[in-house]
Write a protein that holds these residues in place. Structure first.
Motif, PDB file in Angstrom:
ATOM      1  N   THR A 229      10.387 -14.686  -0.053  1.00 55.13           N
ATOM      2  CA  THR A 229       9.196 -15.301  -0.191  1.00 55.13           C
ATOM      3  C   THR A 229       8.011 -14.243  -0.049  1.00 55.13           C
ATOM      4  O   THR A 229       6.593 -14.799  -0.068  1.00 55.13           O
ATOM      5  CB  THR A 229       8.985 -16.224   0.999  1.00 55.13           C
ATOM      6  OG1 THR A 229       9.319 -15.517   2.282  1.00 55.13           O
ATOM      7  CG2 THR A 229      10.058 -17.184   1.058  1.00 55.13           C
ATOM      8  N   SER A 230       8.145 -12.976   0.250  1.00 55.68           N
ATOM      9  CA  SER A 230       7.104 -12.209   0.169  1.00 55.68           C
ATOM     10  C   SER A 230       6.664 -11.499  -1.136  1.00 55.68           C
ATOM     11  O   SER A 230       7.302 -11.907  -2.244  1.00 55.68           O
ATOM     12  CB  SER A 230       7.732 -10.939   1.185  1.00 55.68           C
ATOM     13  OG  SER A 230       8.719  -9.965   0.219  1.00 55.68           O
ATOM     14  N   THR A 231       5.471 -11.018  -1.107  1.00 50.69           N
ATOM     15  CA  THR A 231       4.858 -10.495  -2.444  1.00 50.69           C
ATOM     16  C   THR A 231       4.901  -9.146  -2.564  1.00 50.69           C
ATOM     17  O   THR A 231       4.674  -8.370  -1.427  1.00 50.69           O
ATOM     18  CB  THR A 231       3.628 -11.255  -2.714  1.00 50.69           C
ATOM     19  OG1 THR A 231       2.618 -10.927  -1.676  1.00 50.69           O
ATOM     20  CG2 THR A 231       3.839 -13.018  -2.471  1.00 50.69           C
ATOM     21  N   VAL A 232       4.196  -8.539  -3.568  1.00 48.77           N
ATOM     22  CA  VAL A 232       3.806  -7.082  -3.888  1.00 48.77           C
ATOM     23  C   VAL A 232       2.521  -6.953  -2.767  1.00 48.77           C
ATOM     24  O   VAL A 232       2.482  -5.914  -2.027  1.00 48.77           O
ATOM     25  CB  VAL A 232       3.366  -6.724  -5.220  1.00 48.77           C
ATOM     26  CG1 VAL A 232       2.698  -5.475  -5.265  1.00 48.77           C
ATOM     27  CG2 VAL A 232       4.672  -6.569  -6.126  1.00 48.77           C
ATOM     28  N   ALA A 233       1.810  -8.024  -2.671  1.00 46.39           N
ATOM     29  CA  ALA A 233       0.544  -7.726  -1.744  1.00 46.39           C
ATOM     30  C   ALA A 233       0.934  -7.529  -0.424  1.00 46.39           C
ATOM     31  O   ALA A 233       0.539  -6.833   0.412  1.00 46.39           O
ATOM     32  CB  ALA A 233      -0.162  -9.238  -1.783  1.00 46.39           C
ATOM     33  N   ASP A 234       2.115  -8.342   0.184  1.00 47.37           N
ATOM     34  CA  ASP A 234       2.403  -8.132   1.290  1.00 47.37           C
ATOM     35  C   ASP A 234       2.966  -6.827   1.680  1.00 47.37           C
ATOM     36  O   ASP A 234       2.642  -6.300   2.885  1.00 47.37           O
ATOM     37  CB  ASP A 234       3.679  -9.167   1.771  1.00 47.37           C
ATOM     38  CG  ASP A 234       3.248 -10.496   1.707  1.00 47.37           C
ATOM     39  OD1 ASP A 234       1.879 -10.748   2.105  1.00 47.37           O
ATOM     40  OD2 ASP A 234       3.911 -11.548   1.066  1.00 47.37           O
ATOM     41  N   ALA A 235       3.671  -6.259   0.691  1.00 54.24           N
ATOM     42  CA  ALA A 235       4.373  -4.769   0.866  1.00 54.24           C
ATOM     43  C   ALA A 235       3.040  -3.729   0.828  1.00 54.24           C
ATOM     44  O   ALA A 235       3.133  -2.992   1.562  1.00 54.24           O
ATOM     45  CB  ALA A 235       5.052  -4.440  -0.482  1.00 54.24           C
ATOM     46  N   GLN A 236       1.773  -4.181   0.121  1.00 56.71           N
ATOM     47  CA  GLN A 236       0.954  -3.138   0.133  1.00 56.71           C
ATOM     48  C   GLN A 236       0.229  -3.192   1.361  1.00 56.71           C
ATOM     49  O   GLN A 236      -0.370  -2.371   1.976  1.00 56.71           O
ATOM     50  CB  GLN A 236      -0.021  -3.527  -1.104  1.00 56.71           C
ATOM     51  CG  GLN A 236       0.595  -2.994  -2.395  1.00 56.71           C
ATOM     52  CD  GLN A 236      -0.172  -3.506  -3.704  1.00 56.71           C
ATOM     53  OE1 GLN A 236      -0.879  -4.532  -3.572  1.00 56.71           O
ATOM     54  NE2 GLN A 236      -0.006  -2.901  -4.649  1.00 56.71           N
ATOM     55  N   ALA A 237       0.213  -4.597   1.998  1.00 50.76           N
ATOM     56  CA  ALA A 237      -0.589  -4.634   3.017  1.00 50.76           C
ATOM     57  C   ALA A 237       0.300  -3.921   4.378  1.00 50.76           C
ATOM     58  O   ALA A 237      -0.450  -3.332   5.236  1.00 50.76           O
ATOM     59  CB  ALA A 237      -0.650  -6.201   3.769  1.00 50.76           C
ATOM     60  N   VAL A 238       1.486  -3.907   4.242  1.00 49.82           N
ATOM     61  CA  VAL A 238       2.213  -3.070   5.208  1.00 49.82           C
ATOM     62  C   VAL A 238       1.856  -1.455   5.151  1.00 49.82           C
ATOM     63  O   VAL A 238       1.764  -0.912   6.333  1.00 49.82           O
ATOM     64  CB  VAL A 238       3.848  -3.160   5.093  1.00 49.82           C
ATOM     65  CG1 VAL A 238       4.582  -2.046   5.951  1.00 49.82           C
ATOM     66  CG2 VAL A 238       4.362  -4.473   5.228  1.00 49.82           C
ATOM     67  N   LEU A 239       1.786  -1.077   3.987  1.00 51.95           N
ATOM     68  CA  LEU A 239       1.254   0.427   3.777  1.00 51.95           C
ATOM     69  C   LEU A 239      -0.225   0.449   4.164  1.00 51.95           C
ATOM     70  O   LEU A 239      -0.314   1.644   5.061  1.00 51.95           O
ATOM     71  CB  LEU A 239       1.498   0.865   2.615  1.00 51.95           C
ATOM     72  CG  LEU A 239       2.853   1.446   1.977  1.00 51.95           C
ATOM     73  CD1 LEU A 239       3.915   0.521   2.110  1.00 51.95           C
ATOM     74  CD2 LEU A 239       2.588   1.838   0.497  1.00 51.95           C
ATOM     75  N   ALA A 240      -0.815  -0.326   3.980  1.00 61.38           N
ATOM     76  CA  ALA A 240      -2.227  -0.146   4.592  1.00 61.38           C
ATOM     77  C   ALA A 240      -2.522  -0.385   6.219  1.00 61.38           C
ATOM     78  O   ALA A 240      -3.222   0.517   6.601  1.00 61.38           O
ATOM     79  CB  ALA A 240      -3.250  -1.424   3.964  1.00 61.38           C
ATOM     80  N   ARG A 241      -1.541  -0.832   6.735  1.00 63.44           N
ATOM     81  CA  ARG A 241      -1.444  -0.964   8.210  1.00 63.44           C
ATOM     82  C   ARG A 241      -1.149   0.123   8.914  1.00 63.44           C
ATOM     83  O   ARG A 241      -1.369   0.697  10.008  1.00 63.44           O
ATOM     84  CB  ARG A 241      -0.490  -2.063   8.542  1.00 63.44           C
ATOM     85  CG  ARG A 241      -0.542  -2.818   9.822  1.00 63.44           C
ATOM     86  CD  ARG A 241       0.569  -3.982  10.161  1.00 63.44           C
ATOM     87  NE  ARG A 241       0.390  -4.849   8.966  1.00 63.44           N
ATOM     88  CZ  ARG A 241       1.041  -5.511   8.518  1.00 63.44           C
ATOM     89  NH1 ARG A 241       2.408  -5.417   8.868  1.00 63.44           N
ATOM     90  NH2 ARG A 241       0.664  -6.472   7.549  1.00 63.44           N
ATOM     91  N   TYR A 242      -0.409   1.283   7.949  1.00 63.03           N
ATOM     92  CA  TYR A 242       0.034   2.509   8.336  1.00 63.03           C
ATOM     93  C   TYR A 242      -0.672   3.477   7.656  1.00 63.03           C
ATOM     94  O   TYR A 242      -0.303   4.813   7.793  1.00 63.03           O
ATOM     95  CB  TYR A 242       1.483   2.632   8.376  1.00 63.03           C
ATOM     96  CG  TYR A 242       2.252   1.607   9.582  1.00 63.03           C
ATOM     97  CD1 TYR A 242       2.473   1.644  10.607  1.00 63.03           C
ATOM     98  CD2 TYR A 242       2.804   0.523   8.745  1.00 63.03           C
ATOM     99  CE1 TYR A 242       3.158   1.069  11.365  1.00 63.03           C
ATOM    100  CE2 TYR A 242       3.380  -0.477   9.688  1.00 63.03           C
ATOM    101  CZ  TYR A 242       3.695  -0.220  11.089  1.00 63.03           C
ATOM    102  OH  TYR A 242       4.185  -1.053  11.881  1.00 63.03           O
ATOM    103  N   ASP A 243      -1.850   3.322   7.020  1.00 65.66           N
ATOM    104  CA  ASP A 243      -2.670   4.351   6.437  1.00 65.66           C
ATOM    105  C   ASP A 243      -2.124   4.967   5.260  1.00 65.66           C
ATOM    106  O   ASP A 243      -2.091   6.247   5.393  1.00 65.66           O
ATOM    107  CB  ASP A 243      -3.473   5.165   7.414  1.00 65.66           C
ATOM    108  CG  ASP A 243      -4.231   4.523   8.320  1.00 65.66           C
ATOM    109  OD1 ASP A 243      -4.895   3.630   7.884  1.00 65.66           O
ATOM    110  OD2 ASP A 243      -4.439   4.694   9.675  1.00 65.66           O
ATOM    111  N   ILE A 244      -1.089   4.316   4.644  1.00 63.99           N
ATOM    112  CA  ILE A 244      -0.101   5.068   3.515  1.00 63.99           C
ATOM    113  C   ILE A 244      -0.893   4.442   2.401  1.00 63.99           C
ATOM    114  O   ILE A 244      -1.195   3.378   2.009  1.00 63.99           O
ATOM    115  CB  ILE A 244       1.478   4.604   3.503  1.00 63.99           C
ATOM    116  CG1 ILE A 244       1.854   5.182   4.985  1.00 63.99           C
ATOM    117  CG2 ILE A 244       2.039   5.213   2.555  1.00 63.99           C
ATOM    118  CD1 ILE A 244       3.320   4.858   5.140  1.00 63.99           C
ATOM    119  N   ASP A 245      -1.325   5.583   1.311  1.00 60.02           N
ATOM    120  CA  ASP A 245      -1.692   5.177  -0.064  1.00 60.02           C
ATOM    121  C   ASP A 245      -0.634   4.578  -1.046  1.00 60.02           C
ATOM    122  O   ASP A 245       0.116   4.843  -1.215  1.00 60.02           O
ATOM    123  CB  ASP A 245      -2.215   6.463  -0.592  1.00 60.02           C
ATOM    124  CG  ASP A 245      -3.139   6.326  -1.890  1.00 60.02           C
ATOM    125  OD1 ASP A 245      -3.184   5.159  -2.181  1.00 60.02           O
ATOM    126  OD2 ASP A 245      -3.211   7.327  -2.646  1.00 60.02           O
TER     127      ASP A 245
END
Length: 295
Positions: A229-245
């Motif tokens: 049920t998760s999306t690419v946007a969810d995965a990218q949000a995780v990276l943003a949470r940890y300041d990963i490009d």
């Protein structure tokens, strides 16, 4: 006596220590994958019994896929149970120094906790085998801990080296297993329902051994047979949470079409609750009043 705790006798210096060690061994015994498979999976004529479910085989071809730290033990049990009814299989386990050989199931040893080219090559072989299955075939899968790392199949130009760097960065940042696997579902074509898509239109029965608190099958080994049920946007949000490009990595959407999962049965096969109940039972047998506080 073949003990799970190999230095049992050295540690068991008094009655209380012996009791504690025996309780621990009862827990280990309850989640022994090979023993559990022989207990709960049986073939009677043309009927394959898996727990409370029945699957009529007739002339159907049966394939096996094992992923994770229980894959080899499970593969050996499945060969014993199915015999000539098993056509072919692949087991991808974590690397170890022991040599294994089975009659119909190919064994691949991968790396853990970081992915590698060996993981990627073996995963590609699994997907290739599954894509050859037909509507009449049955695929029996065993999914266990370590599967997320093993099921490495990134989309070019991303490589297993890139995924290793990403995993290391997230772990260093303190990401939870749910966050890690949300990302990993979108960096491998085999995770997040990817194996179910590869096996379509065959019937799939997936036996899942949980190593994730809460036993959410969508996160155990990143849910290779579970509709994500998760999306690419969810995965990218995780990276943003940890300041990963996120632009340094390639993300792909997980399969959402219901058709890929219509003939998939996911069974939560073993959890830590099985171990706790066995330990509680052994404690009662030894005269203790035991309470399971939490799993």
């Amino acid at each position: 006596m073949n003990r799970a705790i190999q230095n049992f006798e050295i540690l068991a210096k008094n009655t209380f220590r012996q009791d504690a060690l025996t309780l621990a061994e009862a827990g280990y015994g309850a989640i022994n994958t090979g023993v559990a498979l022989v207990r709960d999976v049986r073939l009677e004529g043309d009927i394959l019994h898996i727990g409370d479910t029945e699957h009529s085989l007739g002339t159907r071809k049966v394939f096996f896929v094992g992923i994770g730290k229980c894959a080899i033990a499970g593969a050996a049990a499945i060969e014993e149970i199915l015999g000539d009814r098993l056509i072919r299989g692949i087991a991808l386990d974590v690397a170890n120094e022991k040599q294994h050989s089975l009659a119909k199931i190919e064994i691949f040893l991968g790396t853990h906790p970081l992915p590698s080219e060996a993981n990627e090559a073996a995963t590609a072989r699994i997907v290739e085998m599954l894509e050859e299955c037909t509507e009449d075939d049955l695929v029996l899968m065993l999914i266990s801990g370590g599967g997320s790392t093993l099921l490495c199949l990134p989309t070019a130009p991303m490589t297993c080296v890139d995924e290793s760097a990403l995993f290391t960065a997230l772990t260093a940042g303190g990401a939870t297993i749910q966050e890690l696997n949300t990302v990993r579902k979108h960096t491998s074509r085999a995770r997040g329902g990817g194996l179910a898509r590869a096996a379509y239109p065959a019937e799939v029965v997936s036996l899942i051994v949980s190593d994730v608190p809460g036993n959410d099958i969508a996160f155990i080994s990143s849910g290779p047979t579970v509709r994500d049920t998760s999306t690419v946007a969810d995965a990218q949000a995780v990276l943003a949470r940890y300041d990963i490009d996120s632009s340094a990595y390639v993300f792909t959407e997980t399969p959402k079409e219901e058709k890929y999962f219509a003939r998939v049965t996911n069974i939560l096969f073993l959890t830590n609750q099985h171990a706790l109940l066995a330990m509680q039972s052994e404690a009662a047998r030894r005269g203790y009043t035991a309470t399971i506080m939490t799993d």
